[in-house]
Design a protein around this motif. Structure first.
Motif, PDB file in Angstrom:
ATOM      1  N   ILE A  25       0.707  -1.079  -0.168  1.00 21.34           N
ATOM      2  CA  ILE A  25       0.084   0.053  -0.013  1.00 21.34           C
ATOM      3  C   ILE A  25       0.836   1.225  -0.251  1.00 21.34           C
ATOM      4  N   ALA A  46      -5.922   1.911  -3.057  1.00 20.51           N
ATOM      5  CA  ALA A  46      -6.356   0.335  -3.207  1.00 20.51           C
ATOM      6  C   ALA A  46      -6.320  -0.233  -4.416  1.00 20.51           C
ATOM      7  N   VAL A  56      -6.801  -1.274   3.034  1.00 21.69           N
ATOM      8  CA  VAL A  56      -5.948   0.039   3.006  1.00 21.69           C
ATOM      9  C   VAL A  56      -6.443   0.673   4.577  1.00 21.69           C
TER      10      VAL A  56
END
Length: 221
Positions: A25, A46, A56
């Motif tokens: 991420i 995401a 996330v």
């Protein structure tokens, strides 16, 4: 009920997966910040990371926390590079390599440059990494001063201004002359050397036409 060794082992891959997702991420967010600036949605991050938006939000409550995460990971990279500089037997080469690497990151990653100006540097996660990093960087520069290759009146806080100047030059020249910032880093490195060389700069100066093109591009943006 007591926890069996087998159930403990079952938990470890989940923690590893969570850390992999967190780093995935952060990497995705950093790429998007570099391309688009900081106004990127969590949904965008995401999608770019290839995970669900719920994943996330399990790692970061909001975009500001994500930005903190991106910068904290960057500082860990800086710390690793600084440790490498301390291992260099040549004190001046260590200064040059460290500043060149850091300036190249700042010059080529607009998102990171924006984060540095916007972020709360007193955040506990950032301060935890900075506490060791600051001492390591000061050791790199103190070693160069002791060797007589770095001007004795240069302060460690001067490097914030060097990074800021290089970032600004890179920002205005990037659309027309990418990499032009390297000439100005060379000039700054000579300015902080105790006995600067007088050989020819390796990056050519901007031409009048390039400056006009830069000004036009800036006015149109």
């Amino acid at each position: 009920m007591s926890t069996s060794p087998a159930s403990d082992a079952d938990l470890r891959p989940l923690r590893a997966d969570a850390e992999r997702n967190r780093l995935k991420i952060i990497a995705a967010a950093r790429e998007l910040f570099a391309e688009r600036g900081l106004d990127v949605s969590m949904d965008d991050v995401a999608a770019h990371a290839g995970v669900g938006v719920g994943t996330v939000y399990r790692r970061f409550d909001n975009r500001d926390e994500l930005i903190i995460g991106v910068f904290t990971e960057h500082l860990k990279g800086v710390a690793g590079r600084t440790r490498d500089a301390l291992d260099d037997p040549d004190p001046w080469a260590a200064v040059v390599d460290l500043l060149t690497w850091f300036c190249s990151v700042i010059a080529e990653d607009r998102g990171l440059a924006a984060i540095m100006m916007r972020i709360d540097h007193s955040h506990p996660d950032i301060e935890a990494v900075k506490s060791d990093l600051t001492g390591q960087m000061e050791e790199v520069f103190a070693r160069a001063k002791s060797a007589g290759v770095l001007r004795p009146d240069v302060a460690s806080t001067d490097f914030f201004s060097i990074f800021t100047m290089i970032s600004a030059v890179a920002d205005v020249t990037r659309p027309v002359v990418p990499g032009a910032w390297r000439r100005y880093l060379e000039l700054l490195l000579r300015a902080i050397h105790a006995d600067p060389a007088h050989d020819v700069l390796t990056t050519p100066p901007l031409t009048d036409d390039q400056i006009r093109a830069i000004q036009q591009a800036r006015a149109a943006s």
